[in-house]
Write a protein that holds these residues in place. Structure first.
Motif, mmCIF file in Angstrom:
data_model
loop_
_atom_site.group_PDB
_atom_site.id
_atom_site.type_symbol
_atom_site.label_atom_id
_atom_site.label_comp_id
_atom_site.label_asym_id
_atom_site.label_seq_id
_atom_site.Cartn_x
_atom_site.Cartn_y
_atom_site.Cartn_z
ATOM 1 N N ALA A 193 110.525 -2.549 -72.936
ATOM 2 C CA ALA A 193 111.501 -2.671 -71.309
ATOM 3 C C ALA A 193 110.550 -1.939 -70.083
ATOM 4 O O ALA A 193 110.233 -0.548 -70.772
ATOM 5 N N ILE A 194 110.365 -2.184 -69.252
ATOM 6 C CA ILE A 194 110.365 -1.547 -68.528
ATOM 7 C C ILE A 194 110.726 -0.670 -66.216
ATOM 8 O O ILE A 194 111.078 -2.438 -67.125
ATOM 9 N N VAL A 195 110.368 -0.328 -66.044
ATOM 10 C CA VAL A 195 111.452 -0.428 -64.528
ATOM 11 C C VAL A 195 110.798 -1.156 -63.709
ATOM 12 O O VAL A 195 109.207 -1.074 -63.207
ATOM 13 N N GLY A 196 111.496 -1.820 -63.030
ATOM 14 C CA GLY A 196 110.675 -2.410 -61.851
ATOM 15 C C GLY A 196 110.661 -1.478 -60.977
ATOM 16 O O GLY A 196 110.849 -0.348 -61.402
ATOM 17 N N GLY A 197 109.494 -2.141 -60.218
ATOM 18 C CA GLY A 197 109.222 -1.057 -59.168
ATOM 19 C C GLY A 197 107.877 0.291 -59.705
ATOM 20 O O GLY A 197 107.513 1.069 -58.990
ATOM 21 N N HIS A 198 107.733 -0.276 -60.825
ATOM 22 C CA HIS A 198 106.899 1.206 -61.520
ATOM 23 C C HIS A 198 106.002 0.673 -61.873
ATOM 24 O O HIS A 198 105.771 -0.335 -62.881
ATOM 25 N N GLU A 199 104.368 1.809 -62.508
ATOM 26 C CA GLU A 199 103.414 0.921 -63.152
ATOM 27 C C GLU A 199 103.639 1.477 -64.218
ATOM 28 O O GLU A 199 103.640 3.056 -64.070
ATOM 29 N N THR A 200 103.287 0.801 -65.793
ATOM 30 C CA THR A 200 103.627 1.162 -66.540
ATOM 31 C C THR A 200 102.366 0.856 -67.137
ATOM 32 O O THR A 200 101.716 0.427 -67.161
ATOM 33 N N CYS A 201 101.735 1.828 -68.644
ATOM 34 C CA CYS A 201 101.088 1.364 -69.204
ATOM 35 C C CYS A 201 101.385 1.118 -70.646
ATOM 36 O O CYS A 201 102.195 1.713 -71.172
ATOM 37 N N VAL A 202 101.740 -0.397 -71.331
ATOM 38 C CA VAL A 202 101.267 -0.792 -72.544
ATOM 39 C C VAL A 202 100.829 -0.876 -73.106
ATOM 40 O O VAL A 202 99.357 -1.486 -73.099
ATOM 41 N N HIS A 203 101.008 -0.519 -74.188
ATOM 42 C CA HIS A 203 100.732 -0.781 -75.976
ATOM 43 C C HIS A 203 100.499 -1.755 -76.572
ATOM 44 O O HIS A 203 102.435 -1.908 -76.701
ATOM 45 N N LEU A 204 99.254 -2.255 -76.677
ATOM 46 C CA LEU A 204 99.709 -3.881 -77.385
ATOM 47 C C LEU A 204 99.181 -3.267 -79.198
ATOM 48 O O LEU A 204 98.481 -2.554 -79.376
ATOM 49 N N ARG A 205 99.589 -4.331 -79.967
ATOM 50 C CA ARG A 205 98.709 -3.710 -81.007
ATOM 51 C C ARG A 205 99.601 -4.430 -82.504
ATOM 52 O O ARG A 205 100.293 -5.122 -82.147
ATOM 53 N N GLY A 206 97.874 -4.726 -82.724
ATOM 54 C CA GLY A 206 98.630 -6.638 -83.537
ATOM 55 C C GLY A 206 97.446 -6.896 -84.654
ATOM 56 O O GLY A 206 96.681 -5.474 -84.220
ATOM 57 N N ARG A 207 96.824 -7.680 -85.210
ATOM 58 C CA ARG A 207 95.823 -7.558 -85.875
ATOM 59 C C ARG A 207 94.679 -9.159 -85.131
ATOM 60 O O ARG A 207 95.142 -9.664 -84.275
ATOM 61 N N ASN A 208 92.941 -9.099 -85.335
ATOM 62 C CA ASN A 208 92.742 -9.478 -85.265
ATOM 63 C C ASN A 208 91.810 -9.813 -83.329
ATOM 64 O O ASN A 208 92.088 -9.864 -82.526
ATOM 65 N N LEU A 209 92.457 -8.307 -82.504
ATOM 66 C CA LEU A 209 92.527 -8.128 -81.316
ATOM 67 C C LEU A 209 90.810 -7.962 -81.443
ATOM 68 O O LEU A 209 90.547 -6.373 -80.809
ATOM 69 N N ASN A 210 89.822 -8.624 -81.155
ATOM 70 C CA ASN A 210 88.827 -8.211 -81.276
ATOM 71 C C ASN A 210 87.636 -8.529 -80.110
ATOM 72 O O ASN A 210 88.169 -9.002 -78.991
ATOM 73 N N SER A 211 86.971 -8.280 -79.766
ATOM 74 C CA SER A 211 85.663 -8.977 -78.701
ATOM 75 C C SER A 211 85.928 -9.459 -78.468
ATOM 76 O O SER A 211 85.730 -11.187 -79.029
ATOM 77 N N SER B 186 95.920 -3.161 -88.312
ATOM 78 C CA SER B 186 96.135 -3.994 -87.382
ATOM 79 C C SER B 186 95.399 -2.815 -86.324
ATOM 80 O O SER B 186 94.709 -1.264 -86.478
ATOM 81 N N CYS B 187 95.416 -3.134 -85.025
ATOM 82 C CA CYS B 187 94.010 -2.966 -83.985
ATOM 83 C C CYS B 187 94.917 -2.605 -82.759
ATOM 84 O O CYS B 187 96.398 -3.209 -82.642
ATOM 85 N N SER B 188 95.424 -1.512 -81.724
ATOM 86 C CA SER B 188 96.253 -1.868 -80.199
ATOM 87 C C SER B 188 95.124 -1.194 -79.551
ATOM 88 O O SER B 188 93.794 -0.675 -79.436
ATOM 89 N N CYS B 189 95.530 -2.003 -78.467
ATOM 90 C CA CYS B 189 94.521 -1.396 -76.971
ATOM 91 C C CYS B 189 96.510 -1.397 -75.776
ATOM 92 O O CYS B 189 97.367 -1.369 -76.389
ATOM 93 N N GLU B 190 95.386 -1.730 -74.279
ATOM 94 C CA GLU B 190 96.738 -0.759 -73.282
ATOM 95 C C GLU B 190 96.027 -1.586 -72.586
ATOM 96 O O GLU B 190 95.245 -2.269 -72.364
ATOM 97 N N ILE B 191 97.227 -1.916 -71.890
ATOM 98 C CA ILE B 191 97.385 -2.706 -70.487
ATOM 99 C C ILE B 191 97.915 -1.994 -69.429
ATOM 100 O O ILE B 191 99.283 -1.720 -69.773
ATOM 101 N N HIS B 192 98.770 -1.776 -67.944
ATOM 102 C CA HIS B 192 98.338 -1.305 -67.457
ATOM 103 C C HIS B 192 99.247 -2.663 -66.066
ATOM 104 O O HIS B 192 98.692 -3.981 -66.037
ATOM 105 N N ILE B 193 99.919 -2.510 -66.230
ATOM 106 C CA ILE B 193 101.453 -3.137 -65.750
ATOM 107 C C ILE B 193 101.824 -2.761 -64.351
ATOM 108 O O ILE B 193 102.747 -1.398 -64.370
ATOM 109 N N ALA B 194 102.469 -3.368 -63.481
ATOM 110 C CA ALA B 194 103.074 -3.174 -61.860
ATOM 111 C C ALA B 194 103.877 -3.740 -61.611
ATOM 112 O O ALA B 194 103.628 -4.727 -61.421
ATOM 113 N N ALA B 195 104.858 -3.398 -62.284
ATOM 114 C CA ALA B 195 106.881 -4.812 -62.258
ATOM 115 C C ALA B 195 106.899 -4.611 -60.932
ATOM 116 O O ALA B 195 107.365 -3.426 -59.811
#
Length: 473
Positions: A67-85, A117-126
């Motif tokens: 859950a992210i707070v509205g009106g703020h930019e948040t860095c979301v960490h994703l973790r999963g399998r086969n997150l390949n190029s 399992s691998c992890s990556c991240e994405i920035h979200i501005a809610a």
């Protein structure tokens, strides 16, 4: 709901295409994913693919934060399998759409463990307000999605406690019984339902949100002690369902059936209890008044109230204190009078379970109400200041109260602070001071007797004080 859609996915998608009020479904290209089934629509053709998940398909396992707070930019960490190029990450919110490719550099910087399992991240501005995001990983038609709730900081703090459910289920097998909601799937179901409610809040779709879906959200939130979220859900329920004639009967029946206050007492959730017993709605009468929805003496099956449940639960002084602090004081005055179907009151429950301190607590609070006073118990070897601010040690039966802003408490605190206690004394007056007064009084009595002489009673019978005389030595 998910199981019904999975069994008749084509029928439900066909019904969506036949709606005349929305043309986007007939003219567009879309995919519908329900658990392990995928339906695709393109150029007027609808196709269904079963068991479309393959061992090499990208799969999200967990997202942090959920859950992210509205009106703020948040860095979301994703973790999963086969997150390949080459795997794409799609982020959607209320018509908005963001796509990001996972590059080789992203994979090299990510961490992989023994579960592959691998992890990556994405920035979200809610945006501000409440709603939901969808994070989807895709490689061709293969992949899955995860919901992210957008809400205020208090609700987000509660929902982030659910992240542990996904961390504990990294190696969940795919051959689990499809008719059973496992903890991870139940949390996902809850997040999807909550996100849909937040997203449609204030629109006509909220009116179509069924009572049974509200029932699931409220029950899940109470079981997980999400007091802020429960209040938010109750406010939405009242706002959307309440009419000029009051709360509909089906809403009242649903709220009574799930027994939120009973569940909170069983879970020993003090914050939830405080919120529920103080929750009220304003009547629609010409003279509006407060209607408290969850009184502590509300009867459940067998006539058992939350007071009965707390009375037979060990080490529950804080629960008894909360239930007897309702605004209408129903819990306090129902302790001895509210009976279940067997004729037993909460006081009797406490006595049978040897929880006698509960009865003493209620009796002391009743005496305070009658005498318009405030009682404060101080332990031995404890100063008055510590009794106000220090918490009780583990296992202690003595109740501690922090100073409030009322004038009575301020006056009591001022009087207590002005008195200086001497070590070894147990009362409000120092022991050496009392001993000095006794010594002076004894000397005065001896001097008086010395000057007045021995008493002469005479030989009269019966003895009367009027005939008592004194003589000199």
């Amino acid at each position: 709901m998910c199981f019904q859609l999975e069994q008749n996915l084509l029928d439900h998608v066909s019904w969506l295409l036949q709606r005349k009020d929305i043309d986007i479904w007939r003219d567009g290209r879309f995919l519908v994913q329900i658990r392990k089934q995928l339906a695709s629509h393109n150029n007027g053709k609808l196709r269904l693919c079963k068991s479309w998940i393959t061992p090499k398909a990208p799969e999200l396992i967990s997202i942090s934060p959920l859950a992210i707070v509205g009106g703020h930019e948040t860095c979301v960490h994703l973790r999963g399998r086969n997150l390949n190029s080459g795997t794409k990450i799609h982020c959607t919110y209320m018509g908005g759409y963001i796509t990001k490719d996972i590059l080789d550099t992203t994979v090299q910087d990510s961490t992989c463990d023994g579960t592959r399992s691998c992890s990556c991240e994405i920035h979200i501005a809610a945006p501000s307000g409440t709603g939901r995001y969808f994070i989807e990983v895709e490689s061709g038609f293969k992949g899955n999605s995860f919901p992210i709730i957008v809400a205020d900081s208090a609700i987000c703090s509660e929902l982030r406690q659910l992240e542990s459910e996904f961390e504990a289920d990294l190696n969940a097998s795919d051959d689990q019984d499809s008719d059973v909601l496992w903890p991870k799937e139940e949390v996902l179901h809850f997040l999807n339902e909550l996100g849909w409610l937040f997203q449609t809040k204030g629109s006509s779709s909220t009116l179509e949100y069924s009572i049974y879906r509200f029932k699931f959200l409220l029950t899940f939130s109470v079981e997980n002690d999400f007091s802020v979220l429960v209040k938010k859900l109750l406010d939405i329920l009242v706002e959307e369902k309440m009419s000029s004639e009051g709360i509909p009967a089906e809403v009242s029946e649903m709220v009574s059936a799930i027994q939120l206050l009973h569940r909170a007492v069983k879970k020993r959730c003090r914050k939830m209890i405080d919120m529920l017993i103080n929750y009220y709605i304003v009547s629609s009468d010409p003279n509006p008044s407060k209607i408290y929805v969850f009184p502590p003496n509300i009867a459940g099956p067998g006539g058992v109230t939350p007071l009965h449940i707390a009375a037979c639960t060990s080490e529950s002084e804080d629960l008894i204190d909360a239930l007897t602090n309702d605004p209408l004081e129903l819990g306090l005055y129902s302790w001895d009078s509210q009976q279940d179907e067997s004729g037993q009151s909460p006081c009797a429950y406490a006595t049978l379970r040897n929880n006698l301190s509960y009865n003493l607590l209620v009796a002391r609070k009743l005496a305070d109400r009658r005498n318009n006073q405030i009682s404060l118990l101080v332990e031995e070897n404890e100063t008055m200041e510590q009794a106000w601010v220090e918490p009780s040690p583990a296992g202690s039966r003595v109740l501690k109260h922090k100073p409030t802003s009322c004038s009575q408490c301020a006056a009591v605190a001022a009087r207590c602070n002005n008195r200086r206690r001497v070590p070894g004394s147990h009362g409000m007056v120092a022991r050496p001071f009392i001993l000095s007064m006794l010594a002076i009084a004894a000397v005065c009595v001896c001097v008086c007797l010395y000057y007045r002489g021995y008493p002469r009673t005479g030989m009269v019978s019966p003895f009367t004080w009027e005939k008592l005389e004194y003589c000199t030595i």
